[in-house]
Design a protein around this motif. Structure first.
Motif, PDB file in Angstrom:
ATOM      1  N   LYS A  41       0.827  -1.201   0.000  1.00 14.12           N
ATOM      2  CA  LYS A  41       0.000   0.000   0.000  1.00 14.12           C
ATOM      3  C   LYS A  41       0.865   1.256   0.000  1.00 14.12           C
ATOM      4  CE  LYS A  41      -3.760   2.240   2.455  1.00 14.12           C
ATOM      5  NZ  LYS A  41      -4.698   2.153   3.579  1.00 14.12           N
ATOM      6  N   GLY A  42       0.583   2.162  -0.953  1.00 15.05           N
ATOM      7  CA  GLY A  42       1.310   3.415  -1.058  1.00 15.05           C
ATOM      8  C   GLY A  42       2.518   3.360  -1.976  1.00 15.05           C
ATOM      9  N   ASN A  43       2.937   2.172  -2.364  1.00 12.96           N
ATOM     10  CA  ASN A  43       4.095   2.028  -3.241  1.00 12.96           C
ATOM     11  C   ASN A  43       3.688   2.169  -4.704  1.00 12.96           C
ATOM     12  OD1 ASN A  43       5.677   1.511  -1.026  1.00 12.96           O
ATOM     13  ND2 ASN A  43       5.601  -0.701  -1.253  1.00 12.96           N
ATOM     14  N   GLU A  44       4.598   2.728  -5.508  1.00 18.06           N
ATOM     15  CA  GLU A  44       4.337   2.887  -6.940  1.00 18.06           C
ATOM     16  C   GLU A  44       4.750   1.636  -7.700  1.00 18.06           C
ATOM     17  OE1 GLU A  44       6.605   6.375  -7.907  1.00 18.06           O
ATOM     18  OE2 GLU A  44       4.852   7.660  -7.630  1.00 18.06           O
ATOM     19  N   PHE A  45       4.032   1.354  -8.789  1.00 19.69           N
ATOM     20  CA  PHE A  45       4.362   0.243  -9.672  1.00 19.69           C
ATOM     21  C   PHE A  45       3.830   0.572 -11.057  1.00 19.69           C
ATOM     22  CE2 PHE A  45       0.101  -0.588  -8.221  1.00 19.69           C
ATOM     23  CZ  PHE A  45      -0.545  -1.170  -9.303  1.00 19.69           C
ATOM     24  N   TYR A  46       4.339  -0.142 -12.065  1.00 18.33           N
ATOM     25  CA  TYR A  46       3.816   0.003 -13.416  1.00 18.33           C
ATOM     26  C   TYR A  46       2.796  -1.100 -13.652  1.00 18.33           C
ATOM     27  CZ  TYR A  46       7.480   3.331 -14.550  1.00 18.33           C
ATOM     28  OH  TYR A  46       8.293   4.429 -14.571  1.00 18.33           O
ATOM     29  N   GLY A  47       1.629  -0.724 -14.142  1.00 23.82           N
ATOM     30  CA  GLY A  47       0.591  -1.679 -14.482  1.00 23.82           C
ATOM     31  C   GLY A  47       0.185  -1.495 -15.932  1.00 23.82           C
ATOM     32  N   CYS A  48      -0.234  -2.564 -16.556  1.00 25.49           N
ATOM     33  CA  CYS A  48      -0.631  -2.522 -17.965  1.00 25.49           C
ATOM     34  C   CYS A  48      -1.895  -1.674 -18.133  1.00 25.49           C
ATOM     35  CB  CYS A  48      -0.862  -3.940 -18.475  1.00 25.49           C
ATOM     36  SG  CYS A  48      -1.257  -3.988 -20.228  1.00 25.49           S
ATOM     37  N   SER A  49      -1.918  -0.859 -19.174  1.00 22.48           N
ATOM     38  CA  SER A  49      -3.083  -0.011 -19.425  1.00 22.48           C
ATOM     39  C   SER A  49      -4.270  -0.827 -19.933  1.00 22.48           C
ATOM     40  CB  SER A  49      -2.738   1.079 -20.434  1.00 22.48           C
ATOM     41  OG  SER A  49      -2.372   0.509 -21.667  1.00 22.48           O
ATOM     42  N   ALA A  50      -4.048  -2.087 -20.290  1.00 24.38           N
ATOM     43  CA  ALA A  50      -5.139  -2.950 -20.763  1.00 24.38           C
ATOM     44  C   ALA A  50      -5.800  -3.718 -19.618  1.00 24.38           C
ATOM     45  CB  ALA A  50      -4.608  -3.921 -21.808  1.00 24.38           C
ATOM     46  N   TYR A  51      -5.488  -3.365 -18.363  1.00 24.94           N
ATOM     47  CA  TYR A  51      -6.110  -4.003 -17.206  1.00 24.94           C
ATOM     48  C   TYR A  51      -7.620  -3.829 -17.290  1.00 24.94           C
ATOM     49  CZ  TYR A  51      -7.265  -5.005 -12.346  1.00 24.94           C
ATOM     50  OH  TYR A  51      -7.805  -5.534 -11.208  1.00 24.94           O
ATOM     51  N   PRO A  52      -8.441  -4.807 -17.020  1.00 23.70           N
ATOM     52  CA  PRO A  52      -8.190  -6.119 -16.426  1.00 23.70           C
ATOM     53  C   PRO A  52      -7.908  -7.233 -17.447  1.00 23.70           C
ATOM     54  CG  PRO A  52     -10.527  -5.757 -16.471  1.00 23.70           C
ATOM     55  CD  PRO A  52      -9.868  -4.513 -17.053  1.00 23.70           C
ATOM     56  N   LYS A  53      -7.955  -6.928 -18.727  1.00 21.44           N
ATOM     57  CA  LYS A  53      -7.679  -7.955 -19.733  1.00 21.44           C
ATOM     58  C   LYS A  53      -6.264  -8.503 -19.575  1.00 21.44           C
ATOM     59  CE  LYS A  53      -7.844  -8.732 -24.696  1.00 21.44           C
ATOM     60  NZ  LYS A  53      -8.054  -8.103 -26.000  1.00 21.44           N
ATOM     61  N   CYS A  54      -5.298  -7.616 -19.313  1.00 16.87           N
ATOM     62  CA  CYS A  54      -3.910  -8.012 -19.081  1.00 16.87           C
ATOM     63  C   CYS A  54      -3.538  -7.537 -17.689  1.00 16.87           C
ATOM     64  CB  CYS A  54      -3.001  -7.387 -20.139  1.00 16.87           C
ATOM     65  SG  CYS A  54      -1.248  -7.750 -19.877  1.00 16.87           S
ATOM     66  N   ARG A  55      -3.002  -8.401 -16.872  1.00 20.31           N
ATOM     67  CA  ARG A  55      -2.700  -8.071 -15.485  1.00 20.31           C
ATOM     68  C   ARG A  55      -1.208  -7.953 -15.197  1.00 20.31           C
ATOM     69  NH1 ARG A  55      -6.853  -8.898 -11.723  1.00 20.31           N
ATOM     70  NH2 ARG A  55      -8.811  -9.416 -12.716  1.00 20.31           N
ATOM     71  N   HIS A  56      -0.405  -7.660 -16.212  1.00 19.45           N
ATOM     72  CA  HIS A  56       1.041  -7.544 -16.019  1.00 19.45           C
ATOM     73  C   HIS A  56       1.365  -6.321 -15.162  1.00 19.45           C
ATOM     74  CE1 HIS A  56       5.314  -7.703 -16.814  1.00 19.45           C
ATOM     75  NE2 HIS A  56       5.269  -6.414 -17.087  1.00 19.45           N
ATOM     76  N   THR A  57       2.304  -6.500 -14.218  1.00 21.91           N
ATOM     77  CA  THR A  57       2.807  -5.396 -13.408  1.00 21.91           C
ATOM     78  C   THR A  57       4.337  -5.459 -13.367  1.00 21.91           C
ATOM     79  OG1 THR A  57       2.685  -6.678 -11.348  1.00 21.91           O
ATOM     80  CG2 THR A  57       0.770  -5.298 -11.915  1.00 21.91           C
ATOM     81  N   ALA A  58       4.956  -4.334 -13.104  1.00 18.92           N
ATOM     82  CA  ALA A  58       6.414  -4.253 -12.978  1.00 18.92           C
ATOM     83  C   ALA A  58       6.753  -3.280 -11.860  1.00 18.92           C
ATOM     84  CB  ALA A  58       7.029  -3.789 -14.294  1.00 18.92           C
ATOM     85  N   THR A  59       7.839  -3.558 -11.172  1.00 19.16           N
ATOM     86  CA  THR A  59       8.262  -2.674 -10.083  1.00 19.16           C
ATOM     87  C   THR A  59       8.916  -1.413 -10.656  1.00 19.16           C
ATOM     88  OG1 THR A  59      10.384  -3.796  -9.916  1.00 19.16           O
ATOM     89  CG2 THR A  59       8.640  -4.578  -8.493  1.00 19.16           C
TER      90      THR A  59
END
Length: 61
Positions: A41-59
């Protein structure tokens, strides 16, 4: 360093930044997000803009 080499370096950097922000699973752009709940909670991450179809995340590094 002549101006053509400087321009070439700038273009390479811009292309690297553009393609490094693409989702490796689906090719959509990655969006900077903030975790709203859980252990991260509160931390930043990169998430795919196609969410929820694609659930890829990156730190964020």
């Amino acid at each position: 360093m002549n101006t053509e080499n400087k321009r070439c370096g700038w273009v390479k950097r811009a292309l690297f930044e553009f393609f490094s922000n693409l989702c490796p699973k689906c090719g959509s752009s990655l969006v900077l997000r903030v975790a709203k709940q859980g252990a991260n909670k509160g931390n930043e991450f990169y998430g795919c803009s196609a969410y929820p179809k694609c659930r890829h995340t990156a730190t964020v590094s």
